[in-house]
Write a protein that holds these residues in place. Structure first.
Motif, PDB file in Angstrom:
ATOM      1  N   HIS A   2       0.834  -1.177   0.000  1.00  0.00           N
ATOM      2  CA  HIS A   2       0.000   0.000   0.000  1.00  0.00           C
ATOM      3  C   HIS A   2       0.891   1.256   0.000  1.00  0.00           C
ATOM      4  N   SER A   3       0.343   2.363  -0.505  1.00  0.00           N
ATOM      5  CA  SER A   3       1.103   3.619  -0.625  1.00  0.00           C
ATOM      6  C   SER A   3       0.489   4.673   0.273  1.00  0.00           C
ATOM      7  N   VAL A   4       1.336   5.389   0.986  1.00  0.00           N
ATOM      8  CA  VAL A   4       0.924   6.484   1.856  1.00  0.00           C
ATOM      9  C   VAL A   4       1.883   7.664   1.627  1.00  0.00           C
ATOM     10  N   CYS A   5       1.474   8.857   2.100  1.00  0.00           N
ATOM     11  CA  CYS A   5       2.352  10.033   2.002  1.00  0.00           C
ATOM     12  C   CYS A   5       3.559   9.870   2.927  1.00  0.00           C
ATOM     13  N   LEU A   6       4.673  10.354   2.505  1.00  0.00           N
ATOM     14  CA  LEU A   6       5.889  10.230   3.312  1.00  0.00           C
ATOM     15  C   LEU A   6       5.749  11.010   4.603  1.00  0.00           C
ATOM     16  N   MET A   7       5.163  12.170   4.580  1.00  0.00           N
ATOM     17  CA  MET A   7       4.997  12.976   5.784  1.00  0.00           C
ATOM     18  C   MET A   7       3.986  12.332   6.727  1.00  0.00           C
ATOM     19  N   CYS A   8       2.934  11.769   6.184  1.00  0.00           N
ATOM     20  CA  CYS A   8       1.930  11.116   7.040  1.00  0.00           C
ATOM     21  C   CYS A   8       2.526   9.904   7.745  1.00  0.00           C
ATOM     22  N   ALA A   9       3.316   9.063   7.010  1.00  0.00           N
ATOM     23  CA  ALA A   9       3.929   7.877   7.618  1.00  0.00           C
ATOM     24  C   ALA A   9       4.908   8.269   8.698  1.00  0.00           C
ATOM     25  N   SER A  10       5.655   9.366   8.503  1.00  0.00           N
ATOM     26  CA  SER A  10       6.608   9.801   9.514  1.00  0.00           C
ATOM     27  C   SER A  10       5.901  10.251  10.775  1.00  0.00           C
TER      28      SER A  10
ATOM     29  N   VAL B 211       3.003   9.193  11.908  1.00  0.00           N
ATOM     30  CA  VAL B 211       2.435   8.016  12.584  1.00  0.00           C
ATOM     31  C   VAL B 211       3.507   7.276  13.359  1.00  0.00           C
ATOM     32  N   LEU B 212       4.693   7.098  12.767  1.00  0.00           N
ATOM     33  CA  LEU B 212       5.764   6.392  13.450  1.00  0.00           C
ATOM     34  C   LEU B 212       6.240   7.151  14.673  1.00  0.00           C
TER      35      LEU B 212
ATOM     36  N   LEU C 151      14.645  -3.674  18.758  1.00  0.00           N
ATOM     37  CA  LEU C 151      13.322  -3.099  18.684  1.00  0.00           C
ATOM     38  C   LEU C 151      12.802  -3.178  17.267  1.00  0.00           C
ATOM     39  N   VAL C 152      11.497  -3.268  17.093  1.00  0.00           N
ATOM     40  CA  VAL C 152      10.841  -3.431  15.797  1.00  0.00           C
ATOM     41  C   VAL C 152       9.968  -2.211  15.553  1.00  0.00           C
ATOM     42  N   MET C 153      10.052  -1.676  14.325  1.00  0.00           N
ATOM     43  CA  MET C 153       9.237  -0.532  13.921  1.00  0.00           C
ATOM     44  C   MET C 153       7.961  -1.082  13.313  1.00  0.00           C
ATOM     45  N   MET C 154       6.824  -0.715  13.899  1.00  0.00           N
ATOM     46  CA  MET C 154       5.519  -1.214  13.458  1.00  0.00           C
ATOM     47  C   MET C 154       4.713  -0.050  12.925  1.00  0.00           C
ATOM     48  N   PHE C 155       4.086  -0.227  11.758  1.00  0.00           N
ATOM     49  CA  PHE C 155       3.262   0.806  11.144  1.00  0.00           C
ATOM     50  C   PHE C 155       1.842   0.256  10.992  1.00  0.00           C
ATOM     51  N   PRO C 156       0.856   0.939  11.597  1.00  0.00           N
ATOM     52  CA  PRO C 156      -0.543   0.464  11.479  1.00  0.00           C
ATOM     53  C   PRO C 156      -1.095   0.799  10.091  1.00  0.00           C
ATOM     54  N   CYS C 157      -1.256  -0.177   9.238  1.00  0.00           N
ATOM     55  CA  CYS C 157      -1.780   0.030   7.886  1.00  0.00           C
ATOM     56  C   CYS C 157      -3.313  -0.007   7.942  1.00  0.00           C
ATOM     57  N   VAL C 158      -3.929   1.095   7.543  1.00  0.00           N
ATOM     58  CA  VAL C 158      -5.394   1.205   7.602  1.00  0.00           C
ATOM     59  C   VAL C 158      -6.065   0.276   6.594  1.00  0.00           C
TER      60      VAL C 158
END
Length: 544
Positions: free
Chosen positions: A27-35, A37-38, A70-77
Motif C-alpha cells: 500500500h502507498s501512503v504520504c511520506l509525511m503522514c507515515a513519519s 504516525v511512526l 526493537l521493531v518498527m511497526m506501522f498500522p496500515c489502515v
C-alpha cells in the motif's frame, strides 16, 4: 474521474498523495503522514508469537544480557493490522514513482477542464496523449515522439520543454513589433542656444611661435637671445629656450665618428626652462662655434610651437673687456669720451678753425689717437666695436705701447685720404720692411672699409660692428664682421712688447665699444684695470 480520484487518496490524511512511499504490504501512503504516525506510536518490542529472524537468539560473539532489537511497526489502515518495518524504518521504503506521475497527470487534466491534449506527431489511430510541450517548437509531444524529434546531442535537445498546453506564449520579445521608431530619423531638437554659448566661449590657446629679434641677439662674452610674441598670439606664462652646437645631431649621433659621438652626448639639445621675460642669457659656451637656438612659449593650454631656428657664432677667442683711456694726449676740444668710457666722438674744435687754411685746401688733417686702458702681453683676445656710419674716417686696430706713446709725444699731420690713394699708411713699415709693423689698423668710414696696410687699398662694405682678434704669440691680427664673424682681413703686428687696442680719428666721427652681455643686468660697472703707464712716468724713465 471520481473513482480515479478516490484511488489516489492517502489512507492516513484522506488527501491526494504527496511523495508516496510503498509499505511492505504494497500500500502507498504520504511520506509525511507515515513519519508522523511512526513518531506518535514509537518502536515496539517483538511479540513471542512473531517469527524470529535468524539473527536473533544466542550465538558466538553475542552477549547474553543483550535483548532482541526493537521493531518498527506501522498500522496500515487498508490492511487493518500492523506492518513490520525494518530497523531503518521508512528509509528502506521505496518511492512510488508511477503513482507520482499518475497524480501529476490527473492534476493537469483537471486544470485543463478535463480536456486531454493529444500528441501532434503520433499517427492515427494510435494517437497518444501528450506528456510534454516544447516552447521552441510550439508543439505537444508524447514521450516517444519527444525523444524522436529531440535526439540527444543535437541543438533541438536544448529546447525548453513545458507542460502540454493549447496556448503557447512567446518565448522572447523578438516576436513583437515595436510601435516607435528607434532610429530618431524624424527627431528634431533646437540647439541654437547651445551653439551660441559655445561660440561665445573663449578657450585658452597655446602661444604662437615667437619671433626672434636677430638685430638685438648676439654672441659675445655670453650669448644674448631676444624675442617677442606675435600680436595675435595668446599670452605666455613663461618660455623655454633650447640650444645646441651646430653639426651635432640631437640624440647622441654626430658626423665625427666616436669623437663626434662624445661631443654629441655633451652638446645635444639643452634647455632653459621657465624663462619669465622675453630675453635670455646663455653662458659657458665653446669658442668659435655656431649655436642653433629656438624658443617656444607655455601657458595653461600647454607648450606652443617652436620659433624658427637662428644661428649665432661665438667669438674665436675670449672677449677682452677694457675702457678708453682719456689720459693719453686727449684733445678736449676735438675728442669727447663718454662718462662710461665706452664710446668717443670727434668734433671740430678751435684748432681746426685756426688751421682753416689747411682745412680749406684739404691738404692736411689732424689725427687724434685714443687707446684702451689694457695692455696685452700674452694669449688670444677678441673685442668688437661699432663706428657711426656718418663718420669721416676712424682707424681701428692695435699697436705697440711704446710706439703709441711716441705718437702722442710727436703728433704729425697726415694727408687727407680723400685725395691720397695711399691714405693713412701709418703702419711704420717704411722704416723696417723686414720686421713686423708696430701698428695694424683698418680704416672705417665714408661707407667703404679700407685696409691701410695694403698699398692697393682694398675696400669692403661697412659692417655694423667690427671685431678684432689678436694672437699675441703669433703676432697676428684678424679683423671680422662681428655680426656674422666673417673674416675681413688678417695682418701682422710687432708683439715684442705690450700691445694695446688703439683707435684713430681723422675728422669727425664716433666710436662705441661693444658692451659685455654680463654687464647688461649688472647693478654697477666693474672696476677698470689700468695697465698702461702714464706719460709722466715714461718721461722720468727716459731721463734716468
Amino acid at each position: 474521474m471520481k473513482s480515479l480520484e478516490h484511488e489516489l487518496h492517502c489512507p492516513v490524511c484522506k488527501e491526494i498523495v504527496k511523495q508516496p512511499v510503498v509499505l511492505p504490504c504494497q500500500h502507498s501512503v504520504c511520506l509525511m503522514c507515515a513519519s508522523e504516525v511512526l513518531v506518535a506510536n514509537g518502536p515496539h518490542p517483538p511479540s513471542p508469537s512473531m517469527p524470529r529472524s535468524p539473527g536473533h537468539g544466542t550465538y558466538p560473539g553475542r552477549r547474553r544480557k543483550e535483548g532482541p532489537p526493537l521493531v518498527m511497526m506501522f498500522p496500515c489502515v487498508p490492511c487493518g493490522r500492523d506492518v513490520e518495518l525494518s530497523e531503518k524504518g521508512l528509509t528502506d521504503c521505496l518511492r512510488n514513482l508511477t503513482l507520482e506521475r499518475i497524480v501529476e497527470r490527473y492534476r493537469h487534466t483537471v486544470s485543463l477542464g478535463s480536456v486531454a491534449v493529444m500528441c501532434q506527431f503520433c499517427k492515427p489511430p494510435q494517437t497518444l496523449e501528450a506528456t510534454k510541450g516544447c516552447a521552441d517548437c510550439r508543439s505537444n509531444f508524447c514521450n516517444e515522439c519527444f525523444k524522436l524529434y529531440h535526439p540527444w546531442g543535437t541543438p533541438r535537445a536544448q529546447h525548453e520543454h513545458i507542460q502540454p498546453t493549447l496556448n503557447f506564449r512567446p518565448k522572447n520579445l523578438q516576436h513583437f513589433t515595436l510601435a516607435a521608431d528607434p532610429s530618431f530619423r524624424h527627431f528634431q531638437l533646437d540647439v541654437s542656444k547651445e551653439l551660441k554659448l559655445l561660440t561665445e566661449l573663449n578657450f585658452i590657446q597655446a602661444p604662437l611661435a615667437p619671433v626672434i629679434d636677430t638685430q638685438r641677439s648676439l654672441a659675445y662674452d655670453q650669448l644674448f637671445l631676444c624675442w617677442r610674441l606675435p600680436q595675435e598670439s595668446a599670452p605666455a606664462w613663461h618660455f623655454s629656450v633650447e640650444y645646441r652646437r651646430r653639426g651635432v645631431v640631437p640624440g647622441g649621433a654626430s658626423r665625427g665618428g666616436i669623437r663626434g659621438g662624445l661631443a654629441a652626448a655633451r652638446w645635444g639639445w639643452q634647455r632653459l626652462d621657465e624663462v619669465s621675460g622675453t630675453s635670455a642669457v646663455i653662458d659657458r659656451l665653446e669658442m668659435d662655434s655656431v649655436y642653433v637656438l629656438r624658443v617656444r612659449g607655455c601657458n595653461k593650454a600647454g607648450y606652443g610651437e617652436y620659433s624658427e631656428e637662428v644661428y649665432l657664432h661665438t667669438p674665436p677667442a675670449p672677449v677682452l673687456n677694457f675702457y678708453l683711456d682719456s689720459r693719453w694726449g686727449l684733445h678736449a676740444d676735438r675728442l669727447v669720451v663718454s662718462k662710461e668710457q665706452r664710446g668717443a666722438r670727434s668734433v671740430p674744435g678751435l684748432s681746426l678753425l685756426q688751421a682753416a687754411d689747411h682745412a680749406l685746401t684739404s691738404c692736411h688733417l689732424t689725427s687724434d689717437l685714443l687707446v684702451g686702458d689694457v695692455a696685452i702681453t700674452q694669449g688670444r683676445h677678441y673685442w668688437a666695436c661699432s663706428v657711426e656710419p656718418g663718420s669721416y674716417l676712424v682707424k681701428v686696430g692695435v699697436g705697440l705701447e711704446s710706439k703709441l706713446q711716441e705718437w702722442f709725444h710727436l703728433p704729425q699731420d697726415m694727408a687727407s685720404p680723400r685725395y691720397d690713394p695711399d691714405s693713412g699708411h701709418d703702419s711704420g713699415a717704411e722704416d723696417a720692411l723686414d720686421s713686423a709693423p708696430p701698428f695694424c689698423f683698418l680704416t672705417m668710414g665714408m661707407d667703404p672699409l679700407t685696409n691701410n696696410n695694403v698699398p692697393s687699398g682694398l675696400t669692403y662694405p661697412l659692417p655694423p660692428r667690427l671685431g678684432v682678434c689678436l694672437d699675441f704669440e703669433k703676432g697676428r691680427v684678424t679683423f671680422y664682421d662681428a655680426h656674422s664673424l666673417r673674416p675681413l682681413w688678417e695682418g701682422h703686428v710687432d708683439c715684442s712688447g705690450p700691445v694695446c687696442p688703439a683707435f684713430c680719428f681723422i675728422g669727425g666721427g664716433a666710436l662705441q665699444l661693444q658692451e659685455l652681455v654680463a654687464n647688461r643686468n649688472a647693478d654697477q660697472t666693474p672696476v677698470r684695470r689700468v695697465t698702461i703707464q702714464p706719460r709722466v712716468t715714461n718721461l722720468n724713465n727716459n731721463n734716468n
